[in-house]
Design an enzyme around this catalytic site. Sequence first.
Site, PDB file in Angstrom:
ATOM      1  N   SER A  27     -33.290  51.799 -15.662  1.00 36.02           N
ATOM      2  CA  SER A  27     -34.752  51.913 -15.821  1.00 36.02           C
ATOM      3  C   SER A  27     -35.499  50.687 -15.324  1.00 36.02           C
ATOM      4  CB  SER A  27     -35.093  52.151 -17.292  1.00 36.02           C
ATOM      5  OG  SER A  27     -34.608  51.091 -18.076  1.00 36.02           O
ATOM      6  N   THR A  50     -31.655  54.867 -21.783  1.00 35.42           N
ATOM      7  CA  THR A  50     -31.500  55.448 -23.121  1.00 35.42           C
ATOM      8  C   THR A  50     -32.217  56.793 -23.225  1.00 35.42           C
ATOM      9  OG1 THR A  50     -33.393  54.159 -23.890  1.00 35.42           O
ATOM     10  CG2 THR A  50     -31.224  53.238 -24.336  1.00 35.42           C
ATOM     11  N   ASN A  75     -27.217  57.436 -24.846  1.00 41.86           N
ATOM     12  CA  ASN A  75     -26.791  56.167 -25.420  1.00 41.86           C
ATOM     13  C   ASN A  75     -25.376  55.923 -24.903  1.00 41.86           C
ATOM     14  OD1 ASN A  75     -25.932  54.016 -26.925  1.00 41.86           O
ATOM     15  ND2 ASN A  75     -26.139  55.042 -28.920  1.00 41.86           N
ATOM     16  N   TYR A 166     -22.296  38.803 -27.668  1.00 40.63           N
ATOM     17  CA  TYR A 166     -22.535  39.142 -26.248  1.00 40.63           C
ATOM     18  C   TYR A 166     -21.403  38.587 -25.365  1.00 40.63           C
ATOM     19  CZ  TYR A 166     -25.162  39.341 -21.812  1.00 40.63           C
ATOM     20  OH  TYR A 166     -25.574  39.580 -20.525  1.00 40.63           O
ATOM     21  N   ALA A 168     -18.372  37.826 -26.222  1.00 40.69           N
ATOM     22  CA  ALA A 168     -17.123  38.560 -26.495  1.00 40.69           C
ATOM     23  C   ALA A 168     -17.145  39.911 -25.789  1.00 40.69           C
ATOM     24  CB  ALA A 168     -16.951  38.744 -28.005  1.00 40.69           C
ATOM     25  N   LYS A 170     -18.721  40.710 -23.049  1.00 42.10           N
ATOM     26  CA  LYS A 170     -18.611  40.541 -21.599  1.00 42.10           C
ATOM     27  C   LYS A 170     -17.212  40.050 -21.212  1.00 42.10           C
ATOM     28  CE  LYS A 170     -22.809  41.860 -20.506  1.00 42.10           C
ATOM     29  NZ  LYS A 170     -23.046  43.092 -19.764  1.00 42.10           N
TER      30      LYS A 170
HETATM   31  P1  NAP Z   1     -32.740  44.711 -19.116  1.00 44.49           P
HETATM   32  O1  NAP Z   1     -33.862  44.392 -18.201  1.00 44.49           O
HETATM   33  O2  NAP Z   1     -32.887  44.392 -20.558  1.00 44.49           O
HETATM   34  O3  NAP Z   1     -32.362  46.275 -18.937  1.00 44.49           O
HETATM   35  C1  NAP Z   1     -31.336  46.825 -19.724  1.00 44.49           C
HETATM   36  C2  NAP Z   1     -31.062  48.237 -19.267  1.00 44.49           C
HETATM   37  O4  NAP Z   1     -29.983  48.764 -20.064  1.00 44.49           O
HETATM   38  C3  NAP Z   1     -32.238  49.174 -19.440  1.00 44.49           C
HETATM   39  O5  NAP Z   1     -32.228  50.101 -18.379  1.00 44.49           O
HETATM   40  C4  NAP Z   1     -31.931  49.891 -20.752  1.00 44.49           C
HETATM   41  O6  NAP Z   1     -32.495  51.199 -20.837  1.00 44.49           O
HETATM   42  C5  NAP Z   1     -30.406  50.005 -20.648  1.00 44.49           C
HETATM   43  N1  NAP Z   1     -29.764  50.178 -21.954  1.00 44.49           N
HETATM   44  C6  NAP Z   1     -29.754  49.319 -22.991  1.00 44.49           C
HETATM   45  N2  NAP Z   1     -29.068  49.832 -24.016  1.00 44.49           N
HETATM   46  C7  NAP Z   1     -28.646  51.056 -23.637  1.00 44.49           C
HETATM   47  C8  NAP Z   1     -27.908  52.093 -24.256  1.00 44.49           C
HETATM   48  N3  NAP Z   1     -27.444  51.963 -25.511  1.00 44.49           N
HETATM   49  N4  NAP Z   1     -27.672  53.228 -23.563  1.00 44.49           N
HETATM   50  C9  NAP Z   1     -28.155  53.395 -22.305  1.00 44.49           C
HETATM   51  N5  NAP Z   1     -28.850  52.447 -21.643  1.00 44.49           N
HETATM   52  C10 NAP Z   1     -29.100  51.296 -22.308  1.00 44.49           C
HETATM   53  O7  NAP Z   1     -31.380  43.982 -18.655  1.00 44.49           O
HETATM   54  P2  NAP Z   1     -30.988  43.213 -17.297  1.00 44.49           P
HETATM   55  O8  NAP Z   1     -31.364  41.799 -17.447  1.00 44.49           O
HETATM   56  O9  NAP Z   1     -31.410  43.987 -16.120  1.00 44.49           O
HETATM   57  O10 NAP Z   1     -29.378  43.260 -17.429  1.00 44.49           O
HETATM   58  C11 NAP Z   1     -28.595  44.277 -16.877  1.00 44.49           C
HETATM   59  C12 NAP Z   1     -27.128  43.937 -17.105  1.00 44.49           C
HETATM   60  O11 NAP Z   1     -26.845  42.653 -16.540  1.00 44.49           O
HETATM   61  C13 NAP Z   1     -26.728  43.848 -18.574  1.00 44.49           C
HETATM   62  O12 NAP Z   1     -25.426  44.343 -18.762  1.00 44.49           O
HETATM   63  C14 NAP Z   1     -26.756  42.354 -18.850  1.00 44.49           C
HETATM   64  O13 NAP Z   1     -25.910  42.007 -19.913  1.00 44.49           O
HETATM   65  C15 NAP Z   1     -26.259  41.826 -17.518  1.00 44.49           C
HETATM   66  N6  NAP Z   1     -26.633  40.440 -17.290  1.00 44.49           N
HETATM   67  C16 NAP Z   1     -27.959  40.082 -17.196  1.00 44.49           C
HETATM   68  C17 NAP Z   1     -28.270  38.734 -16.975  1.00 44.49           C
HETATM   69  C18 NAP Z   1     -29.689  38.276 -16.838  1.00 44.49           C
HETATM   70  O14 NAP Z   1     -29.881  37.046 -16.726  1.00 44.49           O
HETATM   71  N7  NAP Z   1     -30.685  39.140 -16.828  1.00 44.49           N
HETATM   72  C19 NAP Z   1     -27.251  37.787 -16.871  1.00 44.49           C
HETATM   73  C20 NAP Z   1     -25.928  38.200 -16.973  1.00 44.49           C
HETATM   74  C21 NAP Z   1     -25.636  39.523 -17.177  1.00 44.49           C
HETATM   75  P3  NAP Z   1     -33.914  51.485 -21.598  1.00 44.49           P
HETATM   76  O15 NAP Z   1     -34.983  51.123 -20.604  1.00 44.49           O
HETATM   77  O16 NAP Z   1     -33.880  52.938 -21.884  1.00 44.49           O
HETATM   78  O17 NAP Z   1     -33.929  50.611 -22.805  1.00 44.49           O
END
Ligand code: NAP
Length: 258
Positions: A27, A50, A75, A166, A168, A170
């Site tokens: 999203s 979600t 989910n 988090y 753990a 990852k």
């Molecule tokens: P974000 O902007 O918070 O977006 C999270 C996404 O995950 C949204 O599309 C959300 O959907 C979806 N989501 C969350 N819980 C869910 C569930 N239970 N079921 C289905 N979908 C779910 O996150 P982001 O920063 O883009 O991060 C994306 C990935 O990269 C994550 O795995 C994060 O841990 C990893 N990551 C991010 C960073 C960073 O600095 N940003 C660094 C390292 C790793 P909704 O819109 O419906 O809530």
Amino acid sequence: MTENSPDPSNAEQAPLRGKTAIVTGASRGIGQAIALELAKMGAKVACIATRVENAQETADRCAVLTPGAQAFGVNVADTAAVADLCKTISKEMGGPDVLVNNAGITRDQILMRMSEEDFDTVLDVNLKGTWNFIKACTRPLMKGAGRIINIASVVGITGNAGQANYAASKAGVLGLTRSVAKELAGRSVCVNAIAPGFIDTDMTQAIDEGARKTLLESIPLDRMGAVDEIAAAVAFLAGPAGGYITGQTLVIDGGLSL
Ligand code: NAP
């Protein structure tokens, strides 16, 4: 065809033509950038969040690049619902040939104050959610020499104070990646992880100003990463250049973990 859409008859411009890609967490943020990049490569993208309405805008933008993209809501932590959804996607869209497990959450707190619920929820979404999709998609991926790309985090390697749950989850994703890579190599499925550092998204906007400043100071390249820089790596692993890479973790962190 729009200005930016691939020429579907050109295999170099559209190396994923005829293939279906699933992207969870599509999203916004990193997942949205990944979905758009795979659509640019000619893949029909199943965009998952979600709720279906959360993923609709990304699916609409992907469909402009390559027709056939669809939005879905689930989910990722719900094993039975994920299994049902993957059957629906296979039936309606074919494949999947590429699976990107990107959905993730944080519930940061120092260990002494972290609740059992916050530990379980983060593990359920980040680690079990990844396992759920891999399990549900393994058969079709084996048929088409598929690709699995799991979005982990550099803190899964380094650890981070306040993120025991988090980090753990990852670290678990990295172990899952290497194990599944070994299991599926005989069927030509490549399974890799990307470990981003500090990327500019909603997730990192939530970090308070002081902590952001300290974090930024510790990044040798002196800036946050952009979502497109993660999407480009996914494109590389999902495309023709990624066919002999499996079980690896690609760290994209501006040198943060050095
Ligand atoms: P974000 O902007 O918070 O977006 C999270 C996404 O995950 C949204 O599309 C959300 O959907 C979806 N989501 C969350 N819980 C869910 C569930 N239970 N079921 C289905 N979908 C779910 O996150 P982001 O920063 O883009 O991060 C994306 C990935 O990269 C994550 O795995 C994060 O841990 C990893 N990551 C991010 C960073 C960073 O600095 N940003 C660094 C390292 C790793 P909704 O819109 O419906 O809530």
